[in-house]
Design a protein around this motif. Structure first.
Motif, PDB file in Angstrom:
ATOM      1  N   LYS A 185       0.824  -1.209   0.000  1.00 52.35           N
ATOM      2  CA  LYS A 185       0.000   0.000   0.000  1.00 52.35           C
ATOM      3  C   LYS A 185       0.856   1.257   0.000  1.00 52.35           C
ATOM      4  N   ARG A 186       1.949   1.214   0.753  1.00 55.03           N
ATOM      5  CA  ARG A 186       2.791   2.405   0.897  1.00 55.03           C
ATOM      6  C   ARG A 186       3.829   2.545  -0.214  1.00 55.03           C
ATOM      7  N   ASN A 187       4.302   1.432  -0.756  1.00 57.68           N
ATOM      8  CA  ASN A 187       5.509   1.481  -1.581  1.00 57.68           C
ATOM      9  C   ASN A 187       5.392   0.900  -2.983  1.00 57.68           C
ATOM     10  N   TYR A 188       4.241   0.400  -3.365  1.00 57.16           N
ATOM     11  CA  TYR A 188       4.140  -0.269  -4.659  1.00 57.16           C
ATOM     12  C   TYR A 188       4.624   0.618  -5.808  1.00 57.16           C
ATOM     13  N   ARG A 189       4.246   1.884  -5.790  1.00 59.30           N
ATOM     14  CA  ARG A 189       4.604   2.786  -6.888  1.00 59.30           C
ATOM     15  C   ARG A 189       6.113   2.971  -7.026  1.00 59.30           C
ATOM     16  N   ALA A 190       6.844   2.752  -5.936  1.00 60.33           N
ATOM     17  CA  ALA A 190       8.296   2.965  -5.956  1.00 60.33           C
ATOM     18  C   ALA A 190       9.037   1.870  -6.702  1.00 60.33           C
ATOM     19  N   ILE A 191       8.424   0.700  -6.845  1.00 59.84           N
ATOM     20  CA  ILE A 191       9.100  -0.428  -7.501  1.00 59.84           C
ATOM     21  C   ILE A 191       9.428  -0.055  -8.939  1.00 59.84           C
ATOM     22  N   GLY A 192      10.678  -0.271  -9.302  1.00 55.15           N
ATOM     23  CA  GLY A 192      11.140   0.097 -10.637  1.00 55.15           C
ATOM     24  C   GLY A 192      11.604   1.526 -10.742  1.00 55.15           C
ATOM     25  N   GLU A 193      11.403   2.305  -9.693  1.00 56.39           N
ATOM     26  CA  GLU A 193      11.794   3.715  -9.702  1.00 56.39           C
ATOM     27  C   GLU A 193      12.892   4.015  -8.692  1.00 56.39           C
ATOM     28  N   VAL A 194      12.646   3.700  -7.423  1.00 55.51           N
ATOM     29  CA  VAL A 194      13.624   3.979  -6.361  1.00 55.51           C
ATOM     30  C   VAL A 194      13.590   2.845  -5.352  1.00 55.51           C
ATOM     31  N   GLY A 195      14.703   2.684  -4.631  1.00 56.77           N
ATOM     32  CA  GLY A 195      14.705   1.734  -3.530  1.00 56.77           C
ATOM     33  C   GLY A 195      14.024   2.323  -2.327  1.00 56.77           C
ATOM     34  N   THR A 196      13.321   1.500  -1.576  1.00 59.10           N
ATOM     35  CA  THR A 196      12.609   1.994  -0.392  1.00 59.10           C
ATOM     36  C   THR A 196      13.307   1.626   0.914  1.00 59.10           C
ATOM     37  N   LEU A 197      14.370   0.827   0.839  1.00 56.81           N
ATOM     38  CA  LEU A 197      15.151   0.511   2.015  1.00 56.81           C
ATOM     39  C   LEU A 197      16.305   1.511   2.138  1.00 56.81           C
ATOM     40  N   ASP A 198      16.360   2.211   3.265  1.00 52.13           N
ATOM     41  CA  ASP A 198      17.456   3.157   3.531  1.00 52.13           C
ATOM     42  C   ASP A 198      18.704   2.347   3.877  1.00 52.13           C
ATOM     43  N   LEU A 199      19.562   2.161   2.896  1.00 54.72           N
ATOM     44  CA  LEU A 199      20.731   1.311   3.086  1.00 54.72           C
ATOM     45  C   LEU A 199      21.695   1.894   4.105  1.00 54.72           C
ATOM     46  N   LYS A 200      21.873   3.196   4.103  1.00 62.76           N
ATOM     47  CA  LYS A 200      22.783   3.814   5.071  1.00 62.76           C
ATOM     48  C   LYS A 200      22.328   3.547   6.490  1.00 62.76           C
ATOM     49  N   GLU A 201      21.027   3.669   6.712  1.00 59.77           N
ATOM     50  CA  GLU A 201      20.495   3.409   8.049  1.00 59.77           C
ATOM     51  C   GLU A 201      20.609   1.928   8.404  1.00 59.77           C
ATOM     52  N   ALA A 202      20.372   1.062   7.437  1.00 55.94           N
ATOM     53  CA  ALA A 202      20.396  -0.370   7.690  1.00 55.94           C
ATOM     54  C   ALA A 202      21.781  -0.871   8.070  1.00 55.94           C
ATOM     55  N   ILE A 203      22.834  -0.263   7.513  1.00 54.67           N
ATOM     56  CA  ILE A 203      24.192  -0.772   7.757  1.00 54.67           C
ATOM     57  C   ILE A 203      24.947   0.020   8.813  1.00 54.67           C
ATOM     58  N   SER A 204      24.376   1.143   9.255  1.00 51.92           N
ATOM     59  CA  SER A 204      25.114   1.973  10.236  1.00 51.92           C
ATOM     60  C   SER A 204      24.803   1.557  11.668  1.00 51.92           C
TER      61      SER A 204
END
Length: 355
Positions: A336-355
């Protein structure tokens, strides 16, 4: 590490229902009974129908989900995949087909469950430090093998060219990850991916010995950015990266150590993806040579994180249904929140995930 030519967007590939509009690859973590959460996520994605699945990477329970879904799809499309996933989890439950004598060895080792708590688990952990499965399980009995052999037609799985499958195991002698591909898969490969070394003897394949893939790839992401054309990778995560509370008793310390161990390889791969994406964005890497991965993640949030590591061995049907429903709810919220983002941008904040 993530070097490969960027894919062209827009094409629908893989397991695609009539409503499919976008394509993703899915990476499924292992985690014993907690894999029922991933069952719920997959069930909701299949029910929604707007996403085609080009490739799946899985470890342990994640590998089981990936192969069962694929074989179910071959037999009956979306409905077949959903039905097959439910049949798999129902069969391996305590109340299922293999809830009797064929589970007796494991029940003896772990003790009976009562209200979600394993009274025999602490005894088993102490016992396993002085005795190995080669001592207490010389016949190498594994009730899960019977489930897999009965439920999955591996000839169909190997012949399927609609979806790419990547199943991770750990090579015991080299300590390196081994990823098996769909066209070679047998029951042995799934058993290797889920082989906990304190419970079962190493699985021998072509002269090599393998343990649970979670030690070196939980799940392995690199096959998806080398082997899949789509840029989007959906990570279904069941092991929490962050815990705010400090473990202070022996049980909590061991649980957290297990989580850290089984998340280590995932963090390394997320760091590699973030690094390459950053270089691509800065113009230091060419997009015709390097792929910019669009990462997404569905996890269980606080409700799943509140479950202790020991509940991964709870195969009571009501508990598995609870996890499935948690997964379905999480996937629906994410879509519901992120479907439109697929194919356009990543929705996982990688910097936050690895820091």
């Amino acid at each position: 590490m993530t070097g490969r030519r960027k894919s062209t967007s827009g094409a629908i590939k893989g397991l695609a229902g009539p409503k499919a509009e976008k394509t993703v690859s899915i990476a499924l973590q292992g985690g014993g009974a907690h894999g029922a959460f991933s069952w719920g996520v997959l069930d909701a994605i299949l029910e929604d129908g707007r996403l085609a699945i080009e490739a799946m990477s899985g470890t342990s329970a994640g590998a089981m989900n990936a192969v069962v879904l694929s074989e179910g799809w071959i037999e009956g499309g979306i409905d077949g995949a959903r039905t097959k996933l439910e049949a798999f989890w129902r069969t391996i439950s305590v109340d299922g087909k293999y809830g009797g004598s064929e589970r007796s060895l494991i029940d003896t080792m772990l003790g009976a469950w009562s209200n979600g708590r394993p009274p025999g688990l602490l005894w088993f952990e102490m016992f396993s430090k002085v005795a190995s499965p080669y001592d207490v399980n010389p016949l190498n009995i594994n009730p899960l093998r019977a489930v897999i052999s009965d439920l999955i037609d591996f000839e169909k799985v190997r012949a399927c060219d609609q979806v790419k499958l990547y199943i991770a195991a750990t090579n015991v002698r080299s300590g390196k990850i081994k990823v098996f591909n769909g066209p070679e898969l047998t029951a042995d490969h799934l058993m290797a991916s889920a082989c906990l070394p304190m419970l079962f003897q190493a699985v021998e394949i072509a002269g090599e010995a393998y343990w649970d893939g979670g030690y070196m790839g939980n799940p392995a992401l690199y096959p998806l950015y080398y082997g899949a054309e789509c840029d989007d990778i959906m990570l279904v995560q069941i092991n929490p990266l962050l815990r705010k509370e400090l473990p202070t008793n022996a049980r909590a310390i061991q649980d957290r150590l297990n989580e850290i161990t089984f998340n280590a390889s995932l963090l390394r791969e997320l760091r590699a993806i973030e690094f390459v994406n950053r270089l691509v964005d800065a113009g230091k890497l060419k997009t015709d040579e390097y792929k910019r991965v669009l990462m997404h993640r569905i996890d269980g949030g606080p409700p799943l994180a509140l479950l202790t590591s020991s509940t991964r061995m709870n195969s009571e049907w009501d508990f598995l249904l609870k996890l499935r429903d948690m997964g379905r709810a999480a996937a629906r919220r994410w879509l519901k929140r992120n479907y439109r983002a697929i194919g356009e941008v990543g929705t996982l904040d990688l910097k936050e995930a690895i820091s």
